[in-house]
Design a protein around this motif. Structure first.
Motif, PDB file in Angstrom:
ATOM      1  N   GLU A 163       0.831  -1.210   0.000  1.00 20.88           N
ATOM      2  CA  GLU A 163       0.000   0.000   0.000  1.00 20.88           C
ATOM      3  C   GLU A 163       0.861   1.254   0.000  1.00 20.88           C
ATOM      4  O   GLU A 163       0.538   2.246  -0.661  1.00 20.88           O
ATOM      5  CB  GLU A 163      -0.927  -0.004   1.212  1.00 20.88           C
ATOM      6  CG  GLU A 163      -2.014  -1.055   1.169  1.00 20.88           C
ATOM      7  CD  GLU A 163      -2.844  -1.065   2.435  1.00 20.88           C
ATOM      8  OE1 GLU A 163      -3.917  -0.436   2.430  1.00 20.88           O
ATOM      9  OE2 GLU A 163      -2.413  -1.686   3.427  1.00 20.88           O
ATOM     10  N   LEU A 164       1.963   1.216   0.751  1.00 22.93           N
ATOM     11  CA  LEU A 164       2.876   2.362   0.773  1.00 22.93           C
ATOM     12  C   LEU A 164       3.469   2.603  -0.608  1.00 22.93           C
ATOM     13  O   LEU A 164       3.586   3.743  -1.071  1.00 22.93           O
ATOM     14  CB  LEU A 164       3.994   2.127   1.793  1.00 22.93           C
ATOM     15  CG  LEU A 164       3.606   2.203   3.276  1.00 22.93           C
ATOM     16  CD1 LEU A 164       4.797   1.833   4.145  1.00 22.93           C
ATOM     17  CD2 LEU A 164       3.105   3.596   3.634  1.00 22.93           C
ATOM     18  N   ALA A 165       3.836   1.504  -1.283  1.00 18.71           N
ATOM     19  CA  ALA A 165       4.392   1.618  -2.629  1.00 18.71           C
ATOM     20  C   ALA A 165       3.368   2.206  -3.589  1.00 18.71           C
ATOM     21  O   ALA A 165       3.706   3.028  -4.457  1.00 18.71           O
ATOM     22  CB  ALA A 165       4.869   0.256  -3.123  1.00 18.71           C
ATOM     23  N   GLU A 166       2.112   1.806  -3.425  1.00 17.24           N
ATOM     24  CA  GLU A 166       1.050   2.322  -4.291  1.00 17.24           C
ATOM     25  C   GLU A 166       0.859   3.820  -4.075  1.00 17.24           C
ATOM     26  O   GLU A 166       0.676   4.583  -5.033  1.00 17.24           O
ATOM     27  CB  GLU A 166      -0.248   1.578  -4.011  1.00 17.24           C
ATOM     28  CG  GLU A 166      -1.384   1.951  -4.948  1.00 17.24           C
ATOM     29  CD  GLU A 166      -2.637   1.116  -4.714  1.00 17.24           C
ATOM     30  OE1 GLU A 166      -3.689   1.476  -5.273  1.00 17.24           O
ATOM     31  OE2 GLU A 166      -2.555   0.112  -3.973  1.00 17.24           O
ATOM     32  N   LEU A 167       0.926   4.257  -2.798  1.00 20.68           N
ATOM     33  CA  LEU A 167       0.801   5.681  -2.494  1.00 20.68           C
ATOM     34  C   LEU A 167       1.946   6.476  -3.116  1.00 20.68           C
ATOM     35  O   LEU A 167       1.739   7.520  -3.730  1.00 20.68           O
ATOM     36  CB  LEU A 167       0.791   5.890  -0.982  1.00 20.68           C
ATOM     37  CG  LEU A 167      -0.480   5.503  -0.227  1.00 20.68           C
ATOM     38  CD1 LEU A 167      -0.250   5.578   1.271  1.00 20.68           C
ATOM     39  CD2 LEU A 167      -1.639   6.408  -0.627  1.00 20.68           C
ATOM     40  N   VAL A 172       6.009   9.601  -7.294  1.00 16.32           N
ATOM     41  CA  VAL A 172       7.371   9.416  -7.811  1.00 16.32           C
ATOM     42  C   VAL A 172       7.509   8.005  -8.369  1.00 16.32           C
ATOM     43  O   VAL A 172       6.681   7.125  -8.087  1.00 16.32           O
ATOM     44  CB  VAL A 172       8.445   9.637  -6.716  1.00 16.32           C
ATOM     45  CG1 VAL A 172       8.405  11.055  -6.173  1.00 16.32           C
ATOM     46  CG2 VAL A 172       8.281   8.626  -5.578  1.00 16.32           C
ATOM     47  N   SER A 173       8.561   7.780  -9.140  1.00 11.42           N
ATOM     48  CA  SER A 173       8.826   6.442  -9.653  1.00 11.42           C
ATOM     49  C   SER A 173       9.399   5.567  -8.545  1.00 11.42           C
ATOM     50  O   SER A 173      10.244   6.005  -7.757  1.00 11.42           O
ATOM     51  CB  SER A 173       9.824   6.508 -10.816  1.00 11.42           C
ATOM     52  OG  SER A 173      10.300   5.208 -11.142  1.00 11.42           O
ATOM     53  N   LEU A 174       8.946   4.315  -8.496  1.00 15.99           N
ATOM     54  CA  LEU A 174       9.497   3.374  -7.518  1.00 15.99           C
ATOM     55  C   LEU A 174      10.911   2.957  -7.893  1.00 15.99           C
ATOM     56  O   LEU A 174      11.559   2.229  -7.148  1.00 15.99           O
ATOM     57  CB  LEU A 174       8.592   2.145  -7.404  1.00 15.99           C
ATOM     58  CG  LEU A 174       7.153   2.407  -6.944  1.00 15.99           C
ATOM     59  CD1 LEU A 174       6.407   1.089  -6.775  1.00 15.99           C
ATOM     60  CD2 LEU A 174       7.118   3.208  -5.653  1.00 15.99           C
ATOM     61  N   GLY A 175      11.381   3.421  -9.036  1.00 21.61           N
ATOM     62  CA  GLY A 175      12.776   3.186  -9.412  1.00 21.61           C
ATOM     63  C   GLY A 175      13.747   4.039  -8.625  1.00 21.61           C
ATOM     64  O   GLY A 175      14.955   3.803  -8.669  1.00 21.61           O
ATOM     65  N   GLY A 181      14.953   6.435  -0.790  1.00 24.51           N
ATOM     66  CA  GLY A 181      14.246   6.403  -2.069  1.00 24.51           C
ATOM     67  C   GLY A 181      12.838   6.945  -2.015  1.00 24.51           C
ATOM     68  O   GLY A 181      12.602   8.085  -1.616  1.00 24.51           O
ATOM     69  N   TRP A 182      11.879   6.090  -2.376  1.00 27.49           N
ATOM     70  CA  TRP A 182      10.474   6.512  -2.405  1.00 27.49           C
ATOM     71  C   TRP A 182       9.775   6.375  -1.055  1.00 27.49           C
ATOM     72  O   TRP A 182       8.609   6.791  -0.897  1.00 27.49           O
ATOM     73  CB  TRP A 182       9.699   5.705  -3.450  1.00 27.49           C
ATOM     74  CG  TRP A 182       9.822   4.205  -3.330  1.00 27.49           C
ATOM     75  CD1 TRP A 182      10.685   3.400  -4.003  1.00 27.49           C
ATOM     76  CD2 TRP A 182       9.053   3.326  -2.481  1.00 27.49           C
ATOM     77  NE1 TRP A 182      10.501   2.080  -3.640  1.00 27.49           N
ATOM     78  CE2 TRP A 182       9.499   2.007  -2.714  1.00 27.49           C
ATOM     79  CE3 TRP A 182       8.021   3.538  -1.568  1.00 27.49           C
ATOM     80  CZ2 TRP A 182       8.963   0.905  -2.048  1.00 27.49           C
ATOM     81  CZ3 TRP A 182       7.486   2.437  -0.896  1.00 27.49           C
ATOM     82  CH2 TRP A 182       7.954   1.143  -1.136  1.00 27.49           C
ATOM     83  N   GLU A 187       5.646   7.665   3.184  1.00 25.71           N
ATOM     84  CA  GLU A 187       5.298   7.958   4.575  1.00 25.71           C
ATOM     85  C   GLU A 187       4.529   9.277   4.688  1.00 25.71           C
ATOM     86  O   GLU A 187       3.565   9.387   5.451  1.00 25.71           O
ATOM     87  CB  GLU A 187       6.567   8.006   5.430  1.00 25.71           C
ATOM     88  CG  GLU A 187       7.215   6.642   5.614  1.00 25.71           C
ATOM     89  CD  GLU A 187       8.579   6.712   6.270  1.00 25.71           C
ATOM     90  OE1 GLU A 187       9.058   5.675   6.769  1.00 25.71           O
ATOM     91  OE2 GLU A 187       9.188   7.812   6.292  1.00 25.71           O
ATOM     92  N   MET A 188       4.957  10.265   3.911  1.00 23.99           N
ATOM     93  CA  MET A 188       4.255  11.549   3.938  1.00 23.99           C
ATOM     94  C   MET A 188       2.844  11.414   3.372  1.00 23.99           C
ATOM     95  O   MET A 188       1.886  11.973   3.916  1.00 23.99           O
ATOM     96  CB  MET A 188       5.060  12.586   3.157  1.00 23.99           C
ATOM     97  CG  MET A 188       6.404  12.902   3.794  1.00 23.99           C
ATOM     98  SD  MET A 188       7.429  14.010   2.804  1.00 23.99           S
ATOM     99  CE  MET A 188       6.661  15.583   3.146  1.00 23.99           C
ATOM    100  N   ALA A 189       2.710  10.654   2.299  1.00 18.53           N
ATOM    101  CA  ALA A 189       1.387  10.427   1.709  1.00 18.53           C
ATOM    102  C   ALA A 189       0.492   9.658   2.680  1.00 18.53           C
ATOM    103  O   ALA A 189      -0.714   9.934   2.791  1.00 18.53           O
ATOM    104  CB  ALA A 189       1.538   9.662   0.397  1.00 18.53           C
ATOM    105  N   GLU A 190       1.084   8.689   3.379  1.00 19.20           N
ATOM    106  CA  GLU A 190       0.328   7.917   4.374  1.00 19.20           C
ATOM    107  C   GLU A 190      -0.184   8.831   5.479  1.00 19.20           C
ATOM    108  O   GLU A 190      -1.347   8.741   5.892  1.00 19.20           O
ATOM    109  CB  GLU A 190       1.220   6.817   4.963  1.00 19.20           C
ATOM    110  CG  GLU A 190       0.542   5.995   6.054  1.00 19.20           C
ATOM    111  CD  GLU A 190       1.509   5.085   6.778  1.00 19.20           C
ATOM    112  OE1 GLU A 190       1.041   4.091   7.360  1.00 19.20           O
ATOM    113  OE2 GLU A 190       2.728   5.366   6.781  1.00 19.20           O
TER     114      GLU A 190
END
Length: 234
Positions: A163-167, A172-175, A181-182, A187-190
């Motif tokens: 879910e964090l990765a989806e947010l 930003v790119s997960l790359g 990194g992302w 965390e800020m989006a969460e």
């Protein structure tokens, strides 16, 4: 144990009816947790997790509401009170409730990245498998904490790394996988989704900047938070 202690202590200490009661409860359970770490007994681990959530759930709190302030940033600075000038205490003394992401999120983020690198970058299948094994081991313990937190009346459960990765992926790119990194973005989006709209981002405290200057910036954020507005400071 560390993530659970952060969740229950930071959530209750700013509101305790009897000053020092949350800290005493923390010290009681920390001693038992340390003893369990020496033996590694999983059944005892489950009992201790249950006891921590139960006791902090019953701790008498004042019926008041304080602004929540999230703390994100570089992993050492975010969690170590010496590195961040004890930012949690500063926030609590300033009339706020500090919210700090779980440390295990960083390790789960690393395992997630090994799978992402294999699928989209130059990662190897072996590294992905190692990451999967590490993730399964971490989750076998974290799920015990999640189960107990779900039964509580005042604590929230951690957000899954997926879910964090989806947010983060919407911003930003997960790359982006160097350092945090992302994860900081996630965390800020969460926090935003959870209603924690005042955030402090700690990266590296420049020794050339006085602690007074740092404190003044935090005080500015707290004054904004008390007025019900949103802010982000570094």
């Amino acid at each position: 144990y560390g993530d659970l202690f952060m969740r229950v202590l930071y959530r209750t200490r700013p509101y305790e009816r009897f000053p020092g009661s949350a800290e005493l409860l923390y010290e009681k359970w920390m001693k038992r947790a340390k003893d369990n770490m020496d033996t590694g007994n999983r059944r005892t681990f489950r009992k201790i997790i249950h006891g921590i959530v139960r006791d902090f759930d019953r701790l008498e709190l004042l019926p008041i509401k304080k602004p929540k302030v999230g703390v994100v940033g570089e992993i050492l600075v975010k969690y170590h009170p010496t590195a961040n000038n004890d930012i949690v205490t500063i926030l609590e003394q300033g009339g706020a409730e500090a919210v700090v992401p779980d440390l295990m999120d960083y390790f789960l983020y690393s395992t997630f990245n090994s799978r992402f690198r294999f699928r989209y970058l130059a990662g190897t299948k072996l590294d992905m498998k190692k990451g999967d094994i590490a993730r399964a081991y971490i989750m076998s313990y974290r799920n015990i904490m999640v189960q107990e937190l779900k039964k509580s009346k005042r604590f929230t459960t951690p957000t899954s790394i997926e879910e964090l990765a989806e947010l983060a992926g919407t911003i930003v790119s997960l790359g982006n996988q160097t350092g945090e990194g992302w994860l900081v973005t996630a965390e800020m989006a969460e926090f935003m989704e959870q209603g924690v709209k005042n955030i402090i981002c700690v990266i590296d405290y420049d020794p050339g900047i006085s602690s007074v200057n740092q404190l003044n910036r935090i005080k500015l954020l707290l004054s904004i938070a008390e007025n019900g507005h949103e802010s982000i400071v570094e």
